[in-house]
Design a protein around this motif. Sequence first.
Motif, PDB file in Angstrom:
ATOM      1  N   ASP A  77       0.827  -1.212   0.000  1.00 40.29           N
ATOM      2  CA  ASP A  77       0.000   0.000   0.000  1.00 40.29           C
ATOM      3  C   ASP A  77       0.857   1.257   0.000  1.00 40.29           C
ATOM      4  O   ASP A  77       0.548   2.251   0.672  1.00 40.29           O
ATOM      5  N   GLY A  78       1.965   1.203  -0.746  1.00 40.94           N
ATOM      6  CA  GLY A  78       2.848   2.345  -0.883  1.00 40.94           C
ATOM      7  C   GLY A  78       3.734   2.618   0.317  1.00 40.94           C
ATOM      8  O   GLY A  78       4.406   3.660   0.358  1.00 40.94           O
ATOM      9  N   GLU A  79       3.774   1.689   1.277  1.00 41.94           N
ATOM     10  CA  GLU A  79       4.533   1.911   2.506  1.00 41.94           C
ATOM     11  C   GLU A  79       5.480   0.744   2.745  1.00 41.94           C
ATOM     12  O   GLU A  79       5.181  -0.404   2.424  1.00 41.94           O
ATOM     13  N   GLN A  80       6.633   1.060   3.333  1.00 39.59           N
ATOM     14  CA  GLN A  80       7.532   0.006   3.757  1.00 39.59           C
ATOM     15  C   GLN A  80       6.858  -0.829   4.848  1.00 39.59           C
ATOM     16  O   GLN A  80       6.370  -0.287   5.839  1.00 39.59           O
ATOM     17  N   PRO A  81       6.804  -2.167   4.701  1.00 35.62           N
ATOM     18  CA  PRO A  81       6.209  -2.992   5.766  1.00 35.62           C
ATOM     19  C   PRO A  81       6.843  -2.753   7.127  1.00 35.62           C
ATOM     20  O   PRO A  81       6.175  -2.855   8.158  1.00 35.62           O
ATOM     21  N   MET A  82       8.130  -2.426   7.154  1.00 37.37           N
ATOM     22  CA  MET A  82       8.804  -2.221   8.438  1.00 37.37           C
ATOM     23  C   MET A  82       8.184  -1.080   9.235  1.00 37.37           C
ATOM     24  O   MET A  82       8.248  -1.075  10.465  1.00 37.37           O
ATOM     25  N   VAL A  83       7.575  -0.120   8.561  1.00 34.54           N
ATOM     26  CA  VAL A  83       6.935   0.987   9.278  1.00 34.54           C
ATOM     27  C   VAL A  83       5.764   0.442  10.101  1.00 34.54           C
ATOM     28  O   VAL A  83       5.593   0.779  11.281  1.00 34.54           O
ATOM     29  N   ARG A  84       4.970  -0.418   9.496  1.00 35.46           N
ATOM     30  CA  ARG A  84       3.843  -1.019  10.221  1.00 35.46           C
ATOM     31  C   ARG A  84       4.347  -1.898  11.361  1.00 35.46           C
ATOM     32  O   ARG A  84       3.826  -1.842  12.481  1.00 35.46           O
ATOM     33  N   TRP A  85       5.371  -2.688  11.088  1.00 35.76           N
ATOM     34  CA  TRP A  85       5.901  -3.578  12.124  1.00 35.76           C
ATOM     35  C   TRP A  85       6.379  -2.791  13.341  1.00 35.76           C
ATOM     36  O   TRP A  85       6.055  -3.132  14.479  1.00 35.76           O
ATOM     37  N   GLU A  86       7.146  -1.744  13.090  1.00 29.14           N
ATOM     38  CA  GLU A  86       7.691  -0.989  14.211  1.00 29.14           C
ATOM     39  C   GLU A  86       6.616  -0.148  14.895  1.00 29.14           C
ATOM     40  O   GLU A  86       6.633   0.033  16.115  1.00 29.14           O
ATOM     41  N   ARG A  87       5.667   0.328  14.124  1.00 26.43           N
ATOM     42  CA  ARG A  87       4.541   1.056  14.719  1.00 26.43           C
ATOM     43  C   ARG A  87       3.769   0.138  15.667  1.00 26.43           C
ATOM     44  O   ARG A  87       3.394   0.566  16.788  1.00 26.43           O
ATOM     45  N   ASN A  88       3.533  -1.102  15.250  1.00 30.35           N
ATOM     46  CA  ASN A  88       2.828  -2.054  16.112  1.00 30.35           C
ATOM     47  C   ASN A  88       3.593  -2.285  17.412  1.00 30.35           C
ATOM     48  O   ASN A  88       3.008  -2.351  18.498  1.00 30.35           O
ATOM     49  N   ALA A  89       4.908  -2.436  17.313  1.00 28.06           N
ATOM     50  CA  ALA A  89       5.723  -2.684  18.506  1.00 28.06           C
ATOM     51  C   ALA A  89       5.728  -1.474  19.439  1.00 28.06           C
ATOM     52  O   ALA A  89       5.643  -1.620  20.665  1.00 28.06           O
ATOM     53  N   ILE A  90       5.827  -0.291  18.874  1.00 29.29           N
ATOM     54  CA  ILE A  90       5.822   0.926  19.686  1.00 29.29           C
ATOM     55  C   ILE A  90       4.485   1.090  20.401  1.00 29.29           C
ATOM     56  O   ILE A  90       4.428   1.405  21.601  1.00 29.29           O
ATOM     57  N   ASP A  91       3.385   0.862  19.678  1.00 27.38           N
ATOM     58  CA  ASP A  91       2.061   0.994  20.291  1.00 27.38           C
ATOM     59  C   ASP A  91       1.866  -0.035  21.400  1.00 27.38           C
ATOM     60  O   ASP A  91       1.287   0.265  22.454  1.00 27.38           O
ATOM     61  N   ALA A  92       2.351  -1.275  21.160  1.00 28.54           N
ATOM     62  CA  ALA A  92       2.236  -2.306  22.197  1.00 28.54           C
ATOM     63  C   ALA A  92       3.069  -1.944  23.413  1.00 28.54           C
ATOM     64  O   ALA A  92       2.655  -2.166  24.565  1.00 28.54           O
ATOM     65  N   ALA A  93       4.247  -1.376  23.188  1.00 33.14           N
ATOM     66  CA  ALA A  93       5.110  -0.971  24.297  1.00 33.14           C
ATOM     67  C   ALA A  93       4.438   0.109  25.138  1.00 33.14           C
ATOM     68  O   ALA A  93       4.457   0.059  26.377  1.00 33.14           O
ATOM     69  N   LYS A  94       3.840   1.073  24.479  1.00 27.20           N
ATOM     70  CA  LYS A  94       3.152   2.138  25.210  1.00 27.20           C
ATOM     71  C   LYS A  94       2.003   1.566  26.027  1.00 27.20           C
ATOM     72  O   LYS A  94       1.817   1.914  27.203  1.00 27.20           O
ATOM     73  N   GLY A  95       1.234   0.659  25.423  1.00 25.20           N
ATOM     74  CA  GLY A  95       0.106   0.051  26.126  1.00 25.20           C
ATOM     75  C   GLY A  95       0.528  -0.802  27.306  1.00 25.20           C
ATOM     76  O   GLY A  95      -0.227  -0.939  28.279  1.00 25.20           O
ATOM     77  N   ALA A  96       1.733  -1.376  27.242  1.00 30.02           N
ATOM     78  CA  ALA A  96       2.208  -2.262  28.302  1.00 30.02           C
ATOM     79  C   ALA A  96       2.955  -1.520  29.403  1.00 30.02           C
ATOM     80  O   ALA A  96       3.385  -2.139  30.377  1.00 30.02           O
ATOM     81  N   GLY A  97       3.159  -0.222  29.238  1.00 33.21           N
ATOM     82  CA  GLY A  97       3.851   0.542  30.259  1.00 33.21           C
ATOM     83  C   GLY A  97       5.362   0.512  30.142  1.00 33.21           C
ATOM     84  O   GLY A  97       6.070   0.808  31.114  1.00 33.21           O
ATOM     85  N   VAL A  98       5.863   0.153  28.963  1.00 31.56           N
ATOM     86  CA  VAL A  98       7.311   0.209  28.741  1.00 31.56           C
ATOM     87  C   VAL A  98       7.755   1.662  28.871  1.00 31.56           C
ATOM     88  O   VAL A  98       7.063   2.584  28.427  1.00 31.56           O
ATOM     89  N   ARG A  99       8.905   1.861  29.491  1.00 35.78           N
ATOM     90  CA  ARG A  99       9.376   3.222  29.768  1.00 35.78           C
ATOM     91  C   ARG A  99      10.342   3.738  28.714  1.00 35.78           C
ATOM     92  O   ARG A  99      10.275   4.905  28.326  1.00 35.78           O
ATOM     93  N   TYR A 100      11.252   2.883  28.233  1.00 33.30           N
ATOM     94  CA  TYR A 100      12.407   3.345  27.446  1.00 33.30           C
ATOM     95  C   TYR A 100      12.630   2.399  26.267  1.00 33.30           C
ATOM     96  O   TYR A 100      12.642   1.173  26.434  1.00 33.30           O
TER      97      TYR A 100
END
Length: 292
Positions: A77-100
């Motif tokens: 869809d015109g985007e690097q798949p890695m952007v979605r992968w890393e976005r998913n990980a960042i969002d999960a980290a925020k939801g889980a209370g990861v600090r750093y």
Amino acid sequence: MILVTGATGSTGRHLVAQLKAQGAPVRALVRDAAKGEALGVEYAVGDFDDPASLAAAMDGVDRMFLASPGAQLVLEDGEQPMVRWERNAIDAAKGAGVRYVVKLSVLNARIGGRMSEGGHGEAEAHLKASGLEWTMLRPGGFMQNFLSPATVLWDEQGALIGPDGPGRMAFIDCHDIAACAAALFTDKPEPGGTLQITGPEAISYEWIAAQLSRGWGRPVGFHPHSEEAVAARLLGFGLAPQQAAELASLYGSMGSGSFQEVTGEVERLTGRRPRTFAEFMAANPEDFPGLR
């Protein structure tokens, strides 16, 4: 607890081993349980495309090393798949209370950049907007690239294809990237830092070909290509014109010297200088039988 994503990759496996050796609490995120067992540390099975598995892996985690498979040659869809992968990980980290989060990025990462530069630029922006504390590690080329036929170009005679120009590149051993991440997690966190990390010397593809000849015990030629010649070769492999042009332009930038700056960040963070290419080969004797 430190979660290492990409735990079986070129950098992640070194980071897991180094954190384990230091006695730091570490959990590896893997897609294959057998590979997780082989790491010898606590592990979680998950996938960047499965947010629920990411959330489960982050239970009790306060720090995360973010490393995805990297830029792909086919966009979705015109985007690097890695952007979605890393976005998913960042969002999960925020939801889980990861600090750093320490993110493995790339030199010259920026929105709208070429190939991995653009993908990492998008992911960096998402991480910065997340509210999490972060440090970006921006290496240039990996020495490990020369261990895989898929990560460098070769001509029909087995000669290494490199840029046509005087520029050199400050390649870095992934062992040293991992050492920088370990230091940030255990000793010297630098929230908000964007760190350009390099090897100790800027080296040419022609010089690397000579070192590979010695390490493999057989002649390895060198074939310089112009940016246009690289693009034509990539088109012949079936790449889309945009991806071929962007990847070829990186070779052109190498030739012009855009990646040859050497920094002292590895030594500053770890207390020791990074490995030279010769030391990298010596540390991987199974890959360089000519050195035995």
